[in-house]
Design a protein around this motif. Structure first.
Motif, short mmCIF file in Angstrom:
data_model
loop_
_atom_site.label_atom_id
_atom_site.label_comp_id
_atom_site.label_asym_id
_atom_site.label_seq_id
_atom_site.Cartn_x
_atom_site.Cartn_y
_atom_site.Cartn_z
N PRO A 251 0.83 -1.22 0.00
CA PRO A 251 0.00 0.00 0.00
C PRO A 251 0.86 1.25 0.00
O PRO A 251 1.85 1.34 0.73
CB PRO A 251 -0.81 -0.13 1.29
N ILE A 252 0.48 2.24 -0.82
CA ILE A 252 1.24 3.48 -0.93
C ILE A 252 0.28 4.67 -0.85
O ILE A 252 -0.93 4.54 -1.03
CB ILE A 252 2.04 3.55 -2.24
N HIS A 253 0.84 5.85 -0.59
CA HIS A 253 0.05 7.07 -0.54
C HIS A 253 -0.34 7.50 -1.95
O HIS A 253 0.42 7.32 -2.90
CB HIS A 253 0.86 8.20 0.12
N THR A 254 -1.51 8.07 -2.07
CA THR A 254 -1.93 8.63 -3.35
C THR A 254 -1.99 10.15 -3.32
O THR A 254 -2.08 10.79 -4.38
CB THR A 254 -3.34 8.09 -3.72
N ARG A 255 -1.93 10.74 -2.14
CA ARG A 255 -1.99 12.19 -2.03
C ARG A 255 -0.78 12.83 -2.72
O ARG A 255 0.36 12.51 -2.42
CB ARG A 255 -2.03 12.62 -0.58
N GLY A 256 -1.07 13.73 -3.63
CA GLY A 256 -0.02 14.41 -4.36
C GLY A 256 0.40 13.67 -5.63
O GLY A 256 1.26 14.16 -6.37
#
Length: 276
Positions: A251-256
């Motif tokens: 899982p990774i961040h999607t913000r930005g």
């Protein structure tokens, strides 16, 4: 479109000598089987006649001989098959057992030679079927269209949907408990082995991973796959390659890293320049 190659080729998994193979269609394969059966029987009969002629000439001499010797010579001269010769020699030994010295010692080598000739060509006729193995064993598949598959946007559905359905059918037929032999034998290996690691490290930068450096990834590793033994690409040892595929899910961040569009309210994620 790939098709089965008919003609001579080398199965490099068995080497240059043992792997020499010729693939024929059904009609030509039947003709080859019939020819081999006729050839083995003809060769057996000819070999026995040549053997009898050589023995007859070696045993012939100007000196005096008894009746057993002359009758043995007559059998060697006139016998057409080793079966007939061995039977006649056996009868001859029984008839002369009380009339000449050592009839068994003088006749048994000739009977043994006839039996050996019969056995060798009988075995050869049985194993001649190994020369004509069925097409379902191993064949060479060739295609005139080799390279990368390039297709436009309109062709994706026509290409992807049939491939997906074929993959689904294969997985159901070959990966479960009940298997279909005809469908599962079309590749070099029924399935490619792979290992899993449920505690793999996130392969991205720590600030991109939701859990940072924590081992929260799921890794799938095929290990080294041999292009000949695993992928079925027929080639000598010097031309083979090893291939390995490692896939890690985390899982990774999607913000930005995504952009919103007004068209049909679709969100598109982008890890291009911003990711670099």
């Amino acid at each position: 479109m790939a098709s089965t190659y008919t003609g001579p080729w080398i199965n490099w998994s068995r080497g240059r000598i043992l792997g020499a193979t010729i693939t024929l269609d059904q009609q030509d394969g039947g003709l080859l089987t019939a020819f081999l059966a006729l050839f083995v029987s003809t060769a057996g009969a000819a070999t026995w006649k040549i053997t009898c002629y050589g023995l007859h000439q070696m045993r012939a001499g100007p000196g005096p001989s008894d009746g057993l010797h002359h009758q043995q010579q007559a059998i060697l001269c006139n016998s057409a098959t080793p079966v007939g010769a061995s039977w006649q020699l056996t009868q001859l030994t029984w008839y002369w057992k009380d009339r000449v010295a050592k009839p068994y010692t003088r006749t048994l080598p000739l009977i043994a030679l006839a039996v050996i000739n019969l056995t060798l060509f009988a075995v050869a006729s049985v194993f001649s079927s190994e020369v004509t193995q069925g097409a379902g064993h191993e064949t060479l598949v060739r295609s005139g269209n080799c390279g990368f598959l390039l297709y436009g946007e309109d062709d994706k559905v026509e290409m992807i949907v049939p491939d997906t359905l074929a993959a689904t059918s294969y997985s159901r037929a070959c990966y479960g408990a009940a298997r279909e032999p005809l469908l599962c034998n079309q590749y070099a290996q029924r399935r490619l082995g792979w290992t899993t690691n449920p505690n793999a490290t996130c392969p991205f930068a720590p600030e991109l991973c939701i859990y940072g450096d924590a081992p929260t990834g799921y890794e799938m590793d095929t290990g080294l796959l041999n292009s000949q033994e695993d992928l079925g690409i027929n080639a000598p040892d010097s031309d083979r390659v090893q291939y390995r595929k490692v896939t890690t899910c985390s899982p990774i961040h999607t913000r930005g890293y995504y952009e919103e569009y007004n068209e049909t309210d679709v969100s598109r994620q982008s890890y291009g320049d911003k990711f670099r």
